[in-house]
Design an enzyme around this catalytic site. Structure first.
Site, mmCIF file in Angstrom:
data_model
loop_
_atom_site.group_PDB
_atom_site.id
_atom_site.type_symbol
_atom_site.label_atom_id
_atom_site.label_comp_id
_atom_site.label_asym_id
_atom_site.label_seq_id
_atom_site.Cartn_x
_atom_site.Cartn_y
_atom_site.Cartn_z
ATOM 1 N N ASP A 49 0.818 -1.209 0.000
ATOM 2 C CA ASP A 49 0.000 0.000 0.000
ATOM 3 C C ASP A 49 0.858 1.269 0.000
ATOM 4 O OD1 ASP A 49 -2.900 -1.319 0.757
ATOM 5 O OD2 ASP A 49 -1.245 -2.352 1.741
ATOM 6 N N ASP A 82 -1.659 -2.814 -3.901
ATOM 7 C CA ASP A 82 -1.951 -1.375 -3.920
ATOM 8 C C ASP A 82 -0.617 -0.668 -4.132
ATOM 9 O OD1 ASP A 82 -4.641 -1.729 -3.784
ATOM 10 O OD2 ASP A 82 -4.929 -0.749 -1.841
ATOM 11 N N TYR A 85 -1.311 4.437 -6.172
ATOM 12 C CA TYR A 85 -2.560 5.151 -5.843
ATOM 13 C C TYR A 85 -2.763 6.269 -6.831
ATOM 14 C CZ TYR A 85 -2.924 2.560 -1.548
ATOM 15 O OH TYR A 85 -3.091 1.548 -0.640
ATOM 16 N N HIS A 214 -3.222 -9.658 -1.354
ATOM 17 C CA HIS A 214 -3.409 -8.253 -0.969
ATOM 18 C C HIS A 214 -4.342 -8.117 0.234
ATOM 19 C CE1 HIS A 214 -3.836 -3.978 -1.059
ATOM 20 N NE2 HIS A 214 -5.143 -4.072 -1.231
ATOM 21 N N HIS A 223 -10.637 -2.277 7.450
ATOM 22 C CA HIS A 223 -11.347 -3.216 6.574
ATOM 23 C C HIS A 223 -11.748 -4.514 7.274
ATOM 24 C CE1 HIS A 223 -10.623 -0.690 3.137
ATOM 25 N NE2 HIS A 223 -9.321 -0.752 3.295
ATOM 26 N N HIS A 249 -3.536 -4.162 2.312
ATOM 27 C CA HIS A 249 -4.921 -3.687 2.271
ATOM 28 C C HIS A 249 -5.272 -2.802 3.462
ATOM 29 C CE1 HIS A 249 -8.830 -3.375 0.547
ATOM 30 N NE2 HIS A 249 -9.457 -4.032 1.493
ATOM 31 N N ASP A 250 -5.145 -3.298 4.672
ATOM 32 C CA ASP A 250 -5.315 -2.400 5.816
ATOM 33 C C ASP A 250 -3.984 -1.682 6.035
ATOM 34 O OD1 ASP A 250 -7.826 -1.973 6.909
ATOM 35 O OD2 ASP A 250 -7.883 -3.964 7.843
#
Ligand SMILES: *[C@@H]1O[C@H](CO)[C@@H](O)[C@H](O)[C@H]1NC(C)=O
Length: 333
Positions: A49, A82, A85, A214, A223, A249-250
């Protein structure tokens, strides 16, 4: 009234599905020979991320990764997705690839292969661009495949493309557009991925089995748990003695341990924007949770016996926030 028409229709539908959906097949397999050679151990970093042109402390995380990467003499880096972005890459010529990856992770120790999965934000752009080998001409470190295996002697790493599992990305009209080329229809895709993964796990003779995706299976952050993965992926991981599940993800760092199996759930999603201010409870045991930025390091060894795994979570200032180690007796390989 069994007329032949419905049968013909059924056959036609099955043929149409087979034509657009890739059939179950062996997962692409890459061999990675750990460079230290002597003890066959493998060292790596895990980050997720991240791609924000250096903003939200991405550059600070990158700098610390360089320091830890050098200290540990790492073999490679895993990205849990991720990668760019907010909406992935626009194409193979999107400058975000260099501005958020090449120009950020500049330390010499990070000039190793980056084994990478896609996250849901990557699917909001041109997902095929990130999977394209053309990017390797821009930066040879970039190895992004949907689902694949990296075989690193003591440890096999199974990368699973989890975004298509999550139903709301397909159904919620409020959701952004997702690039499902090569994925749709969802059910066939998921069935194939699970079958391929199970076959690869069955064949694996490595001491350590590590699965990377992910989305979290277990998470106490914004999440939370991913129900589709609890339902479809987790039983396979438990049945085949997977040691670690790594995800992003988180936007946090966390370690949760399974109450009824040796599986450890590890979130490394702190590559840039974090600090969501959410912490919920979990059915499994929460060992560590940090709502800020950072990354994880991992070392796996088989010799001398017993085999040892050790991991640490690091923050932007170079502090070690949490460590965990396991010695596995030879009877359990
Ligand atoms: C950067 O990291 C520091 C130290 O953890 C933190 O206090 C600060 O809020 C972070 N900045 C951003 C934009 O997240």
């Amino acid at each position: 009234m069994a007329a032949p028409a419905p049968v013909a229709l059924l056959l036609l539908t099955a043929a149409a599905v087979a034509a657009v959906a890739p059939a179950a097949a062996e997962l692409p397999r890459l061999e990675h020979h750990p460079h230290r050679g002597d003890d066959g151990s493998v060292s790596l970093l895990v980050v997720g991320d991240w791609g924000r042109h250096g903003a939200y402390n991405q550059s600070m995380v990158a700098a610390q990764m360089g320091v830890v990467g050098e200290k540990m003499d790492i073999d490679f880096v895993i990205s849990t997705g991720d990668n760019f972005y907010k909406n992935g890459l626009t194409g193979v010529d999107d400058k975000a690839f260099e501005e958020s990856f090449t120009d950020i992770y500049t330390a010499k120790s990070l000039h190793k292969p980056w084994y990478t999965v896609l996250g849901n934000h990557d699917y909001r752009g041109d997902a095929l661009a990130q999977l394209s080998p053309v990017l390797r001409k821009v930066d040879s470190r970039w190895i992004c495949i949907r689902s694949f295996v990296v075989s690193a002697e003591v440890s096999d790493f199974f990368f699973v493309d989890t975004t298509p599992f999550v139903l709301k990305y397909w159904t919620d009209p409020k959701n952004s557009k997702y690039d499902w080329r090569g994925v749709s229809p969802r059910e066939t895709y998921i069935a194939n991925v699970l079958e391929d993964l199970e076959e690869a796990l069955k064949q694996s003779t490595a001491t350590w089995k590590i699965v990377v995706g992910h989305h979290a299976i277990r998470s106490v952050s914004e999440h939370g748990d991913t129900q589709e993965l609890l339902q479809h992926l987790l039983p396979i991981l438990k049945a085949h003695g997977v040691d670690l599940y790594l995800n992003g993800h988180d936007h946090c760092l966390e370690h949760i341990s399974s109450r009824d199996s040796p599986l450890q759930y590890l979130t490394s999603g702190g590559g840039s924007k974090a600090w969501r201010g959410v912490q919920t409870a979990n059915a499994d045991k929460v060992e560590f949770f940090y709502d800020g930025q950072g990354f994880m390091s991992l070392r796996l060894a088989a010799a001398p016996a017993p085999a040892e795994a050790s991991l640490a979570f690091h923050d932007v200032a170079g502090n070690v926030l949490h460590t965990w180690a396991l010695a596995k007796p030879a009877a359990r390989y």
